[in-house]
Design a protein around this motif. Structure first.
Motif, PDB file in Angstrom:
ATOM      1  N   ASP A 102      18.958   0.952  64.510  1.00 33.97           N
ATOM      2  CA  ASP A 102      17.723   1.722  64.707  1.00 33.97           C
ATOM      3  C   ASP A 102      16.652   0.812  65.299  1.00 33.97           C
ATOM      4  O   ASP A 102      16.438  -0.303  64.803  1.00 33.97           O
ATOM      5  CB  ASP A 102      17.253   2.281  63.362  1.00 33.97           C
ATOM      6  N   ILE A 103      15.992   1.280  66.340  1.00 34.31           N
ATOM      7  CA  ILE A 103      14.970   0.456  66.999  1.00 34.31           C
ATOM      8  C   ILE A 103      13.566   1.039  66.839  1.00 34.31           C
ATOM      9  O   ILE A 103      12.623   0.586  67.485  1.00 34.31           O
ATOM     10  CB  ILE A 103      15.277   0.274  68.494  1.00 34.31           C
ATOM     11  N   HIS A 104      13.400   2.039  65.965  1.00 36.62           N
ATOM     12  CA  HIS A 104      12.082   2.637  65.748  1.00 36.62           C
ATOM     13  C   HIS A 104      11.241   1.737  64.844  1.00 36.62           C
ATOM     14  O   HIS A 104      11.719   1.263  63.817  1.00 36.62           O
ATOM     15  CB  HIS A 104      12.215   4.020  65.113  1.00 36.62           C
ATOM     16  N   GLU A 105       9.971   1.518  65.212  1.00 32.37           N
ATOM     17  CA  GLU A 105       9.134   0.599  64.447  1.00 32.37           C
ATOM     18  C   GLU A 105       7.772   1.144  64.046  1.00 32.37           C
ATOM     19  O   GLU A 105       7.075   0.504  63.267  1.00 32.37           O
ATOM     20  CB  GLU A 105       8.908  -0.689  65.246  1.00 32.37           C
ATOM     21  N   LEU A 106       7.369   2.300  64.567  1.00 31.94           N
ATOM     22  CA  LEU A 106       6.016   2.780  64.304  1.00 31.94           C
ATOM     23  C   LEU A 106       5.732   2.928  62.819  1.00 31.94           C
ATOM     24  O   LEU A 106       4.740   2.417  62.303  1.00 31.94           O
ATOM     25  CB  LEU A 106       5.770   4.104  65.017  1.00 31.94           C
ATOM     26  N   GLY A 107       6.607   3.620  62.111  1.00 28.80           N
ATOM     27  CA  GLY A 107       6.395   3.799  60.673  1.00 28.80           C
ATOM     28  C   GLY A 107       6.364   2.483  59.938  1.00 28.80           C
ATOM     29  O   GLY A 107       5.573   2.290  59.010  1.00 28.80           O
ATOM     30  N   LYS A 108       7.216   1.561  60.350  1.00 28.93           N
ATOM     31  CA  LYS A 108       7.253   0.241  59.735  1.00 28.93           C
ATOM     32  C   LYS A 108       5.939  -0.497  59.966  1.00 28.93           C
ATOM     33  O   LYS A 108       5.439  -1.183  59.063  1.00 28.93           O
ATOM     34  CB  LYS A 108       8.413  -0.568  60.304  1.00 28.93           C
ATOM     35  N   HIS A 109       5.373  -0.364  61.156  1.00 29.74           N
ATOM     36  CA  HIS A 109       4.083  -1.005  61.434  1.00 29.74           C
ATOM     37  C   HIS A 109       3.004  -0.471  60.496  1.00 29.74           C
ATOM     38  O   HIS A 109       2.183  -1.239  59.988  1.00 29.74           O
ATOM     39  CB  HIS A 109       3.659  -0.752  62.890  1.00 29.74           C
ATOM     40  N   VAL A 110       2.999   0.839  60.299  1.00 28.91           N
ATOM     41  CA  VAL A 110       1.991   1.443  59.417  1.00 28.91           C
ATOM     42  C   VAL A 110       2.154   0.916  57.995  1.00 28.91           C
ATOM     43  O   VAL A 110       1.178   0.535  57.337  1.00 28.91           O
ATOM     44  CB  VAL A 110       2.095   2.977  59.444  1.00 28.91           C
ATOM     45  N   VAL A 111       3.392   0.859  57.517  1.00 26.89           N
ATOM     46  CA  VAL A 111       3.646   0.341  56.175  1.00 26.89           C
ATOM     47  C   VAL A 111       3.209  -1.115  56.063  1.00 26.89           C
ATOM     48  O   VAL A 111       2.591  -1.522  55.081  1.00 26.89           O
ATOM     49  CB  VAL A 111       5.137   0.481  55.819  1.00 26.89           C
ATOM     50  N   ARG A 112       3.514  -1.897  57.081  1.00 25.80           N
ATOM     51  CA  ARG A 112       3.124  -3.313  57.064  1.00 25.80           C
ATOM     52  C   ARG A 112       1.613  -3.469  56.947  1.00 25.80           C
ATOM     53  O   ARG A 112       1.114  -4.291  56.163  1.00 25.80           O
ATOM     54  CB  ARG A 112       3.607  -4.003  58.341  1.00 25.80           C
ATOM     55  N   ILE A 113       0.881  -2.670  57.689  1.00 26.01           N
ATOM     56  CA  ILE A 113      -0.581  -2.749  57.640  1.00 26.01           C
ATOM     57  C   ILE A 113      -1.092  -2.370  56.256  1.00 26.01           C
ATOM     58  O   ILE A 113      -1.962  -3.039  55.691  1.00 26.01           O
ATOM     59  CB  ILE A 113      -1.214  -1.836  58.709  1.00 26.01           C
ATOM     60  N   ILE A 114      -0.552  -1.295  55.701  1.00 28.53           N
ATOM     61  CA  ILE A 114      -0.975  -0.857  54.371  1.00 28.53           C
ATOM     62  C   ILE A 114      -0.727  -1.952  53.348  1.00 28.53           C
ATOM     63  O   ILE A 114      -1.590  -2.281  52.525  1.00 28.53           O
ATOM     64  CB  ILE A 114      -0.240   0.432  53.961  1.00 28.53           C
ATOM     65  N   LEU A 115       0.455  -2.530  53.376  1.00 28.23           N
ATOM     66  CA  LEU A 115       0.810  -3.543  52.387  1.00 28.23           C
ATOM     67  C   LEU A 115      -0.038  -4.792  52.533  1.00 28.23           C
ATOM     68  O   LEU A 115      -0.521  -5.356  51.545  1.00 28.23           O
ATOM     69  CB  LEU A 115       2.291  -3.897  52.505  1.00 28.23           C
ATOM     70  N   ARG A 116      -0.234  -5.243  53.761  1.00 30.24           N
ATOM     71  CA  ARG A 116      -1.056  -6.433  53.966  1.00 30.24           C
ATOM     72  C   ARG A 116      -2.512  -6.158  53.613  1.00 30.24           C
ATOM     73  O   ARG A 116      -3.199  -7.034  53.087  1.00 30.24           O
ATOM     74  CB  ARG A 116      -0.922  -6.913  55.417  1.00 30.24           C
ATOM     75  N   THR A 117      -2.960  -4.945  53.903  1.00 29.86           N
ATOM     76  CA  THR A 117      -4.315  -4.569  53.532  1.00 29.86           C
ATOM     77  C   THR A 117      -4.481  -4.617  52.019  1.00 29.86           C
ATOM     78  O   THR A 117      -5.526  -5.013  51.505  1.00 29.86           O
ATOM     79  CB  THR A 117      -4.643  -3.152  54.048  1.00 29.86           C
ATOM     80  N   ALA A 118      -3.436  -4.232  51.307  1.00 30.34           N
ATOM     81  CA  ALA A 118      -3.478  -4.228  49.842  1.00 30.34           C
ATOM     82  C   ALA A 118      -3.252  -5.614  49.251  1.00 30.34           C
ATOM     83  O   ALA A 118      -3.289  -5.783  48.037  1.00 30.34           O
ATOM     84  CB  ALA A 118      -2.433  -3.260  49.295  1.00 30.34           C
ATOM     85  N   GLY A 119      -2.999  -6.601  50.093  1.00 30.06           N
ATOM     86  CA  GLY A 119      -2.909  -7.969  49.608  1.00 30.06           C
ATOM     87  C   GLY A 119      -1.511  -8.512  49.408  1.00 30.06           C
ATOM     88  O   GLY A 119      -1.355  -9.631  48.926  1.00 30.06           O
ATOM     89  N   TYR A 120      -0.495  -7.759  49.775  1.00 31.94           N
ATOM     90  CA  TYR A 120       0.870  -8.243  49.611  1.00 31.94           C
ATOM     91  C   TYR A 120       1.276  -9.142  50.777  1.00 31.94           C
ATOM     92  O   TYR A 120       0.806  -8.973  51.904  1.00 31.94           O
ATOM     93  CB  TYR A 120       1.846  -7.066  49.517  1.00 31.94           C
ATOM     94  N   ARG A 121       2.160 -10.078  50.493  1.00 37.43           N
ATOM     95  CA  ARG A 121       2.716 -10.942  51.534  1.00 37.43           C
ATOM     96  C   ARG A 121       3.932 -10.238  52.119  1.00 37.43           C
ATOM     97  O   ARG A 121       4.880  -9.924  51.403  1.00 37.43           O
ATOM     98  CB  ARG A 121       3.118 -12.298  50.958  1.00 37.43           C
ATOM     99  N   VAL A 122       3.912  -9.964  53.421  1.00 39.14           N
ATOM    100  CA  VAL A 122       4.974  -9.207  54.070  1.00 39.14           C
ATOM    101  C   VAL A 122       5.666 -10.066  55.124  1.00 39.14           C
ATOM    102  O   VAL A 122       5.018 -10.624  56.004  1.00 39.14           O
ATOM    103  CB  VAL A 122       4.421  -7.927  54.734  1.00 39.14           C
ATOM    104  N   VAL A 123       6.983 -10.168  55.016  1.00 38.94           N
ATOM    105  CA  VAL A 123       7.795 -10.845  56.028  1.00 38.94           C
ATOM    106  C   VAL A 123       8.480  -9.745  56.838  1.00 38.94           C
ATOM    107  O   VAL A 123       9.381  -9.064  56.347  1.00 38.94           O
ATOM    108  CB  VAL A 123       8.849 -11.770  55.389  1.00 38.94           C
ATOM    109  N   ASP A 124       8.033  -9.543  58.079  1.00 36.77           N
ATOM    110  CA  ASP A 124       8.539  -8.470  58.925  1.00 36.77           C
ATOM    111  C   ASP A 124       9.678  -8.999  59.795  1.00 36.77           C
ATOM    112  O   ASP A 124       9.477  -9.835  60.670  1.00 36.77           O
ATOM    113  CB  ASP A 124       7.403  -7.927  59.800  1.00 36.77           C
ATOM    114  N   LEU A 125      10.877  -8.470  59.575  1.00 37.68           N
ATOM    115  CA  LEU A 125      12.057  -8.911  60.323  1.00 37.68           C
ATOM    116  C   LEU A 125      12.235  -8.169  61.639  1.00 37.68           C
ATOM    117  O   LEU A 125      13.123  -8.508  62.419  1.00 37.68           O
ATOM    118  CB  LEU A 125      13.310  -8.733  59.457  1.00 37.68           C
ATOM    119  N   GLY A 126      11.421  -7.139  61.873  1.00 33.51           N
ATOM    120  CA  GLY A 126      11.521  -6.400  63.130  1.00 33.51           C
ATOM    121  C   GLY A 126      12.475  -5.229  63.045  1.00 33.51           C
ATOM    122  O   GLY A 126      12.599  -4.577  62.009  1.00 33.51           O
ATOM    123  N   LYS A 127      13.190  -4.972  64.133  1.00 29.10           N
ATOM    124  CA  LYS A 127      14.063  -3.800  64.235  1.00 29.10           C
ATOM    125  C   LYS A 127      15.521  -4.218  64.400  1.00 29.10           C
ATOM    126  O   LYS A 127      15.821  -5.372  64.696  1.00 29.10           O
ATOM    127  CB  LYS A 127      13.638  -2.943  65.431  1.00 29.10           C
TER     128      LYS A 127
END
Length: 214
Positions: A102-127
């Protein structure tokens, strides 16, 4: 302040990234703290984006532009002034990625922003990420959670492999699934701990976990 924050929300929602960054910087200069910018400026915009993602008049370009505006404000303004302690969350690491096939990333980007905004450390591996890569990185980073996204049904077998590998490695990492295809399945069917119905359900799940002392 209320008018300026509303203007920031509007700029992000319509995808005007340059104006959004300018408004956020102005708010900081005038004394608005980062927490208020996040809570009253970015999160309402994220909620509006969430509505767009599930509406009948779904417009991918609009959502992509809004997502870019959100990420620009996060990366160019908020990230420079925000630390996890400011948002009163425990230091937790999350491995995030879109599963193999799967190469879709939009939803993942939104989740990443939410989590980082909330203070969590996020390691994004991509697609298009191999199941073994999720688990390997979780072990290396001592991650609390693996968040896996999938928008097409053919990736489900790969999602189930993550649990097998986590158990084989003896990790206590919890697995959370999300995305259009994965939302149609149960946690048992995917061999995960939780299936998020939308980006905000992810944050609510983590908040419940924290309150329960998980």
């Amino acid at each position: 302040m209320a008018l300026q924050l509303a203007t920031l929300v509007q700029a992000v929602t319509v995808g005007n990234n340059k104006a959004a960054v300018t408004y956020a910087e102005t708010l900081l200069t005038e004394g608005t703290d980062v927490y208020t910018i996040v809570q009253a400026g970015l999160l309402p915009a994220l909620q509006a984006l969430d509505v767009k993602c599930t509406s009948d008049d779904f417009n991918l370009l609009e959502i992509m532009l809004a997502g870019r505006a959100l990420m620009d404000v996060m990366d160019k303004v908020v990230a420079k002034h925000l630390s996890p302690s400011e948002l009163n969350v425990k230091n937790r690491t999350i491995i995030l990625g879109t599963i193999k096939g799967d190469i879709h990333e939009l939803g993942k980007h939104v989740v990443r922003i939410i989590l980082r905004t909330a203070g969590y450390r996020v390691v994004d591996l991509g697609k298009d990420v191999e199941p073994a890569k999720f688990v390997q990185t979780a072990g290396e980073e001592k991650a609390n959670y693996i968040f896996v996204s999938g928008l097409i049904t053919v990736v489900m077998p790969y999602v189930r492999q993550i649990k097998e590998l986590v158990d084989r490695e003896g990790l206590s990492t919890k697995i959370v699934a999300g995305g259009a295809a994965l939302q149609q399945a149960t946690a048992e069917e995917l061999a995960v701990d939780y299936v998020a119905k939308d980006a905000f359900a992810v944050l609510h799940y983590l908040q419940r976990e924290q309150e329960e002392g998980a």
